[in-house]
Design a protein around this motif. Structure first.
Motif, PDB file in Angstrom:
ATOM      1  N   GLY A  34       3.525  -0.657 -13.508  1.00  0.00           N
ATOM      2  CA  GLY A  34       2.271   0.307 -14.169  1.00  0.00           C
ATOM      3  C   GLY A  34       1.878   0.313 -14.950  1.00  0.00           C
ATOM      4  O   GLY A  34      -0.076  -0.144 -15.401  1.00  0.00           O
ATOM      5  N   VAL A  68      -0.050  -2.214  -9.042  1.00  0.00           N
ATOM      6  CA  VAL A  68       0.940  -3.784  -8.630  1.00  0.00           C
ATOM      7  C   VAL A  68       1.246  -4.692  -8.234  1.00  0.00           C
ATOM      8  O   VAL A  68       1.891  -5.673  -7.784  1.00  0.00           O
ATOM      9  CB  VAL A  68       2.327  -2.651  -9.756  1.00  0.00           C
ATOM     10  CG1 VAL A  68       2.255  -2.305 -10.673  1.00  0.00           C
ATOM     11  CG2 VAL A  68       2.447  -1.861  -8.002  1.00  0.00           C
ATOM     12  N   TRP A 103       1.327   2.349  -8.748  1.00  0.00           N
ATOM     13  CA  TRP A 103       2.406   1.726  -8.979  1.00  0.00           C
ATOM     14  C   TRP A 103       3.446   3.119  -8.057  1.00  0.00           C
ATOM     15  O   TRP A 103       3.848   2.825  -7.595  1.00  0.00           O
ATOM     16  CB  TRP A 103       3.832   1.689 -10.052  1.00  0.00           C
ATOM     17  CG  TRP A 103       3.451   3.289 -10.573  1.00  0.00           C
ATOM     18  CD1 TRP A 103       2.094   3.630 -12.371  1.00  0.00           C
ATOM     19  CD2 TRP A 103       4.056   3.998 -11.068  1.00  0.00           C
ATOM     20  NE1 TRP A 103       2.977   4.220 -12.545  1.00  0.00           N
ATOM     21  CE2 TRP A 103       4.182   4.753 -12.291  1.00  0.00           C
ATOM     22  CE3 TRP A 103       5.663   3.869 -10.450  1.00  0.00           C
ATOM     23  CZ2 TRP A 103       4.893   6.142 -12.240  1.00  0.00           C
ATOM     24  CZ3 TRP A 103       6.568   4.619 -10.659  1.00  0.00           C
ATOM     25  CH2 TRP A 103       5.894   5.736 -11.429  1.00  0.00           C
ATOM     26  N   LEU A 120       9.296  -0.202 -11.542  1.00  0.00           N
ATOM     27  CA  LEU A 120       8.170   0.173 -10.855  1.00  0.00           C
ATOM     28  C   LEU A 120       6.909   0.855 -11.896  1.00  0.00           C
ATOM     29  O   LEU A 120       5.898   0.308 -11.874  1.00  0.00           O
ATOM     30  CB  LEU A 120       7.705   0.473  -9.501  1.00  0.00           C
ATOM     31  CG  LEU A 120       8.134  -0.075  -8.104  1.00  0.00           C
ATOM     32  CD1 LEU A 120       8.301   0.352  -7.131  1.00  0.00           C
ATOM     33  CD2 LEU A 120       7.754  -1.889  -7.969  1.00  0.00           C
TER      34      LEU A 120
END
Length: 575
Positions: free
Chosen positions: A520, A168, A60, A516
């Motif tokens: 993750g 991701v 991420w 994000l």
């Protein structure tokens, strides 16, 4: 609310549901790790150009760095394009260079999917800047938002097994596939449909015409340009930046009632489709229906309030003998600033749609709405634009609230909170707190700075509560990446261009980075099987819990500010 308004709302929601279902299937396929071989062949040259490969999954942090770098380069390129447009081709109207502060604001605005416009489009931007700069960023900013939504969906869907913890996806792959297989085909089809309705598409210089009311020999220049192509991605990407200063109230952008309906549907099409894509990718379509139901319920309430407020009219006009009752020969209500071709029903519905999503396109002046009618678009933005919301940003914002709702429910029943089999722990809650608090801080602090600074007060045309509402609306629009405005505020000044530019940049990326990080963190967790004690997150009870969380957590931050603006203005108006 009149029967005509209910009929229009029902038609809109039914058409949206029919169209969003296949779009959701397309988005789910693009979100997957594999695509058909023929698609991979088309993508391959683009990956070589970017120096990446589809198999190179990113942690991420690397995903976030790639995203930030790409958008920063886009902002620099768009700034340079505006400053140099006077010496570049495709400038038949002879536009000069855009001023530094306006160029900065516009570059940040279009890169962050805000499309706030402090300038008159047809009188400021050349055809080249419109196409190579603004339209391109309409695609890339929309693709960025969808990519972040994909990353968060994968965080929920991954099992957390093996060595790829916190992975991701690949940002460059997501960007290419979303642009190539989702945005471009949809925009092409919509552009053809809009052109069929009369939206112009050419590269001509302004056309001189002789208006009927002009003096003998008098002329008026009508701006021309590639409008249909930009209008399509403006709506599909929930960008909202108009080719013309009047935006979608201009007949060259929005010539017919059918075209107006198409544009409203386009704004919600991908956000609604992402709900279905979410359900498919996580393996439980009911989860997508639950999120969509919460969005729809809040949206319907918002539409009812704004339509009722505008149909009620202005009480100060009644003693003057002004007839505001709807009849066969007039629409009635508060028609000031409305799109007279479509009336109050469509104008109010459009206002709710464009501010529930992060679009910002307008067919009426929100500044002329009644106090409560104008407060509805403002509140829809302040909720974080999670009522459908922008492409990608609406879904990942609503999923953040869903995780928070599960955490609150876990505290109430004394169980470890879980959402889709992923335990919600301290790290996720810290990141969620950052995500939710970023925009209120930007909005309220920015409004305070503008109200205290002399340069900020100088732009307020209407003193008192309404002037405060104009500033609050501008900061709410900028920090939530919407782009619509209460037009009474003179915002194209160095002060407001800088202040709103900073609010737009941090309102976008200071939210994306923690989202994000949440993706993750979730991707690294094992997905636990549901048990008898697991809170169901697909039924009516969870939908109500989610709505309550959005309203309480998302709105309470703004209640004091709303009390100083639209609420006190309403009390003064109705005494």
């Amino acid at each position: 609310m009149a029967a005509s308004a209910w009929a229009l709302l029902g038609l809109f929601l039914a058409a949206l549901l029919v169209l969003a279902w296949p779009v959701g299937r397309l988005l789910a396929a693009v979100c997957g790790e594999r695509v058909p071989r023929w698609m991979a062949r088309v993508e391959a040259p683009l990956y070589r150009l970017a120096g990446t490969a589809p198999a190179q999954a990113m942690h991420w942090r690397r995903y976030a760095l790639a995203l930030l770098a790409f958008n920063a380069i886009g902002a620099v390129f768009l700034y340079a394009l505006q400053r140099l447009q006077g010496v570049l081709p495709l400038d038949p109207a002879g536009m000069g260079a855009v001023s530094p502060d306006s160029a900065f604001n516009t570059a940040v605005s279009f890169v962050t999917n805000t499309n706030w416009q402090g300038y008159a489009g047809e009188a400021t931007m050349s055809h080249l800047t419109q196409m190579l700069g603004l339209a391109v960023q309409n695609f890339f900013s929309a693709a960025t938002g969808i990519a972040v939504a994909f990353a968060l969906i994968r965080g929920f869907a991954r099992r957390g097994e093996g060595g790829a913890r916190g992975v991701v996806g690949n940002f460059w792959v997501d960007l290419v596939r979303i642009t190539l297989w989702v945005l471009l085909p949809l925009a092409f089809v919509l552009a053809l449909l809009l052109a069929g309705q009369g939206v112009i598409q050419n590269f001509d210089a302004p056309v001189l015409v002789h208006p009927l009311e002009a003096a003998p020999g008098g002329t008026q220049a009508l701006a021309m340009g590639p409008v249909a192509s930009q209008e399509a991605i403006k709506m599909l990407g929930t960008n909202g930046g108009g080719f013309f200063n009047a935006n979608s109230a201009h007949p060259f952008e929005n010539p017919t009632a059918l075209g107006n309906l198409m544009q409203m549907l386009a704004i919600f099409l991908i956000p609604a489709g992402l709900c279905f894509a979410f359900g498919r990718v996580v393996g439980d379509i009911r989860q997508g229906w639950a999120v969509l139901a919460a969005m729809t319920a809040m949206f319907v309430v918002a539409v009812v309030v704004v339509v009722h407020a505008e149909q009620a009219g202005n009480p100060l006009l009644a003693p003057l003998g002004v007839d505001q009752v709807a009849g066969a020969l007039q629409s009635g209500g508060n028609m000031e600033g409305k799109e007279v071709r479509f009336g109050i029903d469509a104008s109010a519905l459009f206002a709710a749609i464009t501010t529930a999503a992060s679009c910002g396109a307008v067919i009426s002046m929100h500044d002329s709405f009644t106090p409560l009618g104008g407060m509805v678009p403002m509140v829809l933005m302040q909720l974080g634009e999670v009522v459908f919301g922008g492409v990608g940003s609406g879904l990942y914002g609503m999923l953040v609230f869903a995780v928070l709702a599960v955490f609150i429910a876990g505290l109430m029943i004394g169980r470890t909170p879980e959402y889709l089999g992923k335990k919600i722990e301290v790290r996720e809650m810290k990141l969620i707190a950052i995500t939710i608090l970023v925009t209120p801080v930007l909005v309220l602090a920015g409004t305070a700075v503008a109200a205290l600074a002399g340069a900020g007060r100088a732009g307020i045309a209407n003193p008192g509560a309404h002037g405060f509402s104009e500033v609050l609306y501008a900061l709410s629009s900028a920090a939530n990446n919407n782009g619509s405005a209460f037009a009474g505020l003179s915002a194209n000044t160095p002060f407001y261009n800088a202040l709103l530019g900073l609010a737009m940049w941090f309102g976008r990326f200071a939210v994306i980075v923690p989202v994000l990080a949440i993706a993750g963190s979730l991707a690294a967790k094992r997905r636990l099987p549901a048990t008898a004690g697991t809170l169901p997150t697909h039924g009516p009870l969870f939908v109500c819990l989610l709505i309550g969380t959005v309203l309480l957590v998302g709105l309470l931050n703004y209640v004091p500010a709303l009390a100083l603006g639209p609420i006190v203005e309403h009390l003064v108006l109705w005494k």
